[in-house]
Scaffold this motif. Sequence first.
Motif, PDB file in Angstrom:
ATOM      1  N   TYR A  61       0.830  -1.202   0.000  1.00 36.88           N
ATOM      2  CA  TYR A  61       0.000   0.000   0.000  1.00 36.88           C
ATOM      3  C   TYR A  61       0.868   1.256   0.000  1.00 36.88           C
ATOM      4  N   SER A  62       0.307   2.292  -0.611  1.00 35.96           N
ATOM      5  CA  SER A  62       0.897   3.618  -0.502  1.00 35.96           C
ATOM      6  C   SER A  62      -0.232   4.636  -0.349  1.00 35.96           C
ATOM      7  N   PRO A  63      -0.019   5.724   0.394  1.00 34.45           N
ATOM      8  CA  PRO A  63      -1.075   6.724   0.599  1.00 34.45           C
ATOM      9  C   PRO A  63      -1.430   7.433  -0.698  1.00 34.45           C
ATOM     10  N   VAL A  64      -2.723   7.712  -0.852  1.00 33.41           N
ATOM     11  CA  VAL A  64      -3.162   8.496  -2.001  1.00 33.41           C
ATOM     12  C   VAL A  64      -3.771   9.824  -1.558  1.00 33.41           C
ATOM     13  N   SER A  65      -4.200   9.917  -0.291  1.00 32.79           N
ATOM     14  CA  SER A  65      -4.694  11.193   0.240  1.00 32.79           C
ATOM     15  C   SER A  65      -4.581  11.171   1.758  1.00 32.79           C
ATOM     16  N   VAL A  66      -4.416  12.349   2.341  1.00 33.31           N
ATOM     17  CA  VAL A  66      -4.266  12.488   3.796  1.00 33.31           C
ATOM     18  C   VAL A  66      -5.560  13.067   4.361  1.00 33.31           C
ATOM     19  N   LEU A  67      -6.178  12.338   5.292  1.00 28.29           N
ATOM     20  CA  LEU A  67      -7.413  12.791   5.922  1.00 28.29           C
ATOM     21  C   LEU A  67      -7.145  13.558   7.217  1.00 28.29           C
ATOM     22  N   GLN A  73       4.127  15.349   8.175  1.00 29.89           N
ATOM     23  CA  GLN A  73       4.056  14.304   9.198  1.00 29.89           C
ATOM     24  C   GLN A  73       4.101  12.920   8.570  1.00 29.89           C
ATOM     25  N   LEU A  74       3.361  12.767   7.481  1.00 28.00           N
ATOM     26  CA  LEU A  74       3.327  11.472   6.809  1.00 28.00           C
ATOM     27  C   LEU A  74       4.698  11.075   6.291  1.00 28.00           C
ATOM     28  N   ALA A  75       5.462  12.032   5.827  1.00 27.98           N
ATOM     29  CA  ALA A  75       6.751  11.743   5.214  1.00 27.98           C
ATOM     30  C   ALA A  75       7.745  11.099   6.179  1.00 27.98           C
ATOM     31  N   VAL A  76       7.603  11.380   7.476  1.00 30.96           N
ATOM     32  CA  VAL A  76       8.574  10.851   8.444  1.00 30.96           C
ATOM     33  C   VAL A  76       8.078   9.582   9.127  1.00 30.96           C
ATOM     34  N   LEU A  77       6.882   9.129   8.776  1.00 29.84           N
ATOM     35  CA  LEU A  77       6.350   7.917   9.392  1.00 29.84           C
ATOM     36  C   LEU A  77       6.882   6.673   8.691  1.00 29.84           C
ATOM     37  N   PRO A  78       6.851   5.522   9.373  1.00 33.76           N
ATOM     38  CA  PRO A  78       7.210   4.268   8.702  1.00 33.76           C
ATOM     39  C   PRO A  78       6.264   3.994   7.542  1.00 33.76           C
TER      40      PRO A  78
END
Length: 359
Positions: A61-67, A73-78
Amino acid sequence: MQLLWRLFGGLLFTACCVLTPRASVACAVCVTLPEYSLADRILSAQVMVLAAPAPDNPFSYSPVSVLKGTPEQLAVLPDIPFLVDSVSRSAFRTDPDRTVLMIYGGGVQDKAGRGYANVWSKSFLMTPDRTAFLDAVRARHADWSIGKTDDPTRVAFFSRFLTHEDRILRNAALIEIHRAPYPIARQVRDVVPTAHLMRDLRDVNRLAYAPTIIRLLGLQSDPEARALVQSRYRSALQTGSLNLTDWALAGIEVDGAVAVDLIGNGLAQQHRTQEDRQKLIQVLTDGGAARPELQAQILEIYRQELESSTSLAGWIALSVDVWGTGALTASLQEVLARDDVDPVAAFLIQNVLGADNPE
């Protein structure tokens, strides 16, 4: 999971820490983390994203949108650690625009003050109904405390999903109803057709939800549900049952004082396991909180139990503390004077009596 046992867990953890001389001696309550609901995971999330199969790897999986959260923040997460399972792959083949809700968080603490590690969790494939559910839960962030379910409006909100055709949303509602303090959960009456409850009760794949289903059967008004409860709670009291607590509580709803007498008789049977006898105290506590007119009858059962044994004295002390009554103060003081009282029970009784009589 209920107010008495949350209180008991906190006090028992303290008692274990104070009275246990070695760290290697532990109790189950001290090490068991509570299971938080889907709503609490949503409310406590640090970051929430909609994810889909990665363009360069259809099995990850990869993110397609941030809710919730920010791209920074997302960039530094596992990375999201889950593989795309066969059910999801089929859904994505049918509709390449489908997404899955992923939550990064943990947040709330257990009774020992320990927090969950922040991790990714996979929630569900999105649908219009699930999107509406997610939006509705998030809109209540300011009103609902994480891990707290003693809010009638929260119970009312989730009761609307008890008959939803989406089993994910129905399951979320069942968990919330069961986690709510029983006197509040009692408002959910005749919401689910009895036939649906009985079907779920017979389904081996729905065993995890049996406690809630049984309680809901006790809150039905139709004769079929009441007859089933009358039969099953009496059988559970005689032979013991995995869901003894829930059948007995449903029995109080259906038979009132008659059920309380039968539960009291079961409590007096010393051959019963300590675990079952503790469950019956839990039932009487919740039943008395929900139906105050039964409290005098239950208090007499407690008095008789304290006269014959101190093995349940700590649980009884917490029970009457939940009700806010000092009716058993003299009986509990007599227990403290006995040589056979357990140190943990004595600690709990002293805590309760001290709270009732501040210096």
